[in-house]
Design an enzyme around this catalytic site. Structure first.
Site, mmCIF file in Angstrom:
data_model
loop_
_atom_site.group_PDB
_atom_site.id
_atom_site.type_symbol
_atom_site.label_atom_id
_atom_site.label_comp_id
_atom_site.label_asym_id
_atom_site.label_seq_id
_atom_site.Cartn_x
_atom_site.Cartn_y
_atom_site.Cartn_z
ATOM 1 N N GLY A 1 4.063 -8.635 -2.953
ATOM 2 C CA GLY A 1 3.382 -9.784 -2.369
ATOM 3 C C GLY A 1 4.320 -10.805 -1.760
ATOM 4 O O GLY A 1 3.917 -11.922 -1.456
ATOM 5 N N GLU B 1 7.588 -0.134 -8.309
ATOM 6 C CA GLU B 1 7.283 -1.396 -7.641
ATOM 7 C C GLU B 1 8.294 -2.446 -8.082
ATOM 8 O O GLU B 1 8.126 -3.068 -9.147
ATOM 9 C CB GLU B 1 5.883 -1.877 -8.036
ATOM 10 N N SER C 1 5.043 -4.747 -0.808
ATOM 11 C CA SER C 1 5.026 -5.142 0.607
ATOM 12 C C SER C 1 5.090 -3.941 1.559
ATOM 13 O O SER C 1 5.783 -3.995 2.578
ATOM 14 C CB SER C 1 6.141 -6.154 0.909
ATOM 15 N N GLU D 1 1.716 -6.933 -13.056
ATOM 16 C CA GLU D 1 0.879 -8.118 -13.311
ATOM 17 C C GLU D 1 0.197 -8.006 -14.675
ATOM 18 O O GLU D 1 -0.061 -9.028 -15.324
ATOM 19 C CB GLU D 1 -0.128 -8.292 -12.163
ATOM 20 N N HIS E 1 0.667 -1.976 -14.508
ATOM 21 C CA HIS E 1 1.082 -2.766 -13.345
ATOM 22 C C HIS E 1 1.871 -3.985 -13.835
ATOM 23 O O HIS E 1 1.576 -4.549 -14.884
ATOM 24 C CB HIS E 1 -0.155 -3.204 -12.543
ATOM 25 N N LYS F 1 -6.592 -5.518 -6.430
ATOM 26 C CA LYS F 1 -6.347 -6.606 -7.392
ATOM 27 C C LYS F 1 -7.637 -7.437 -7.577
ATOM 28 O O LYS F 1 -8.723 -6.887 -7.501
ATOM 29 C CB LYS F 1 -5.138 -7.435 -6.943
ATOM 30 N N ASN G 1 -4.535 -1.008 -3.989
ATOM 31 C CA ASN G 1 -4.853 -1.808 -5.177
ATOM 32 C C ASN G 1 -5.385 -3.150 -4.691
ATOM 33 O O ASN G 1 -4.625 -3.962 -4.171
ATOM 34 C CB ASN G 1 -3.587 -1.977 -6.020
HETATM 35 O O1 LIG Z 1 -0.156 -2.610 -6.599
HETATM 36 C C1 LIG Z 1 0.340 -2.999 -5.536
HETATM 37 C C2 LIG Z 1 1.537 -3.781 -5.505
HETATM 38 O O2 LIG Z 1 1.584 -4.755 -6.488
HETATM 39 C C3 LIG Z 1 2.053 -4.179 -4.156
HETATM 40 O O3 LIG Z 1 1.431 -5.319 -3.656
HETATM 41 P P1 LIG Z 1 1.798 -5.797 -2.167
HETATM 42 O O4 LIG Z 1 1.636 -4.594 -1.280
HETATM 43 O O5 LIG Z 1 0.825 -6.885 -1.875
HETATM 44 O O6 LIG Z 1 3.228 -6.247 -2.211
#
Ligand SMILES: O=C[C@H](O)COP(=O)(O)O
Length: 247
Positions: free
Chosen positions: A170, A164, A209, A96, A94, A11, A9
């Protein structure tokens, strides 16, 4: 055994130049990978990504879609538009989107319905905040999100669920393989039965992460069928390591 599924992803990151250089590394024509691999760039980079993935095993997905098929919805993108472009997947719900766009379970369920009827595969995201975990509410929150998103679906075909934990996104904090496995087994038990596919055939992805050094331990858990990777999927070398850890 289910083939692992690893989704990147991206983003709201990237440019045409970075999409090109990432996919020149990741999407090699004719290559065999040990997992099904999907990359989800922003809407504006989808067409470019689809072109760059042609002939490779990497598929392209979007990060969201509208719950509506068409109409006066300024700024929205329908699932049918994504399918028409050549997308195979869409991420829905998601954290977010839930946090910054106030998306709730009802809207998320409607988006899943729209995506499935357009022929897309869907990854629906669930997960608790740190405060919810500390209050002992993680399971209740996740169960509510799973039921809210999936109870009304006619079939679970084409649907994957990503767990998640929001405190792990993140932040560099990852759920331990045991914590993640425990929640994945719980999520599998929450999946509604009699919906076209056996619940043990629904891919359950872990996200939060995921990095080259923790991917293998996560993939080694019986109810972890793959990963939804954020930050590490923006580095071709790291993302490749994660994909290879699914072997
Ligand atoms: O969609 C992916 C997640 O929000 C994980 O993000 P991350 O791997 O940067 O923690």
């Amino acid at each position: 055994m289910m083939r692992p599924l690893v989704i990147g992803n991206w983003k709201m990151h990237g440019s045409q130049a970075s999409v090109e250089s990432l996919l020149r590394e990741l999407a090699r024509p004719g290559e065999q990978l040990p997992a099904d691999v999907v990359v989800c760039p922003s809407f504006v980079h989808l067409q470019q990504a689809i072109g760059l993935c042609e002939g490779s095993p990497v598929e392209v997905g979007a990060q969201d879609c509208s719950a509506q098929d068409s109409g006066a919805r300024t700024g929205d993108v329908s699932a049918a538009m994504l399918a028409d472009l050549g997308c195979r997947w869409v991420i829905v719900g998601h954290s977010e989107r839930r946090q910054y766009h106030a998306e709730g379970d009802e809207l998320i369920a409607a988006k899943i319905t729209a995506a499935i009827s357009a022929g897309l595969n869907v990854v629906v995201c669930v997960g608790e905040t740190r405060a919810e975990r500390e209050a002992g509410d993680a399971h209740a929150v996740v169960a509510g999100q799973v039921r809210g998103a999936l109870a009304g679906q006619a079939s679970l075909g084409g649907i994957a669920v990503a767990y998640e934990p929001i405190w792990a996104i993140g932040t560099g904090l990852t759920a331990t393989p045991d914590q993640a496995q425990q929640m994945h087994a719980f999520i599998r038990a929450q999946l509604p039965g009699q919906k076209g596919v056996e619940t043990n055939r629904v891919p359950l992805l872990y996200g939060g992460s995921v990095k080259p050094d923790n991917a293998a331990a996560l993939f080694g858990q019986p109810d972890i069928d793959g990963a939804l990777v954020g930050g590490a999927s923006l580095d071709a070398g790291d993302f490749r390591h994660i994909i290879m850890a699914a072997e």
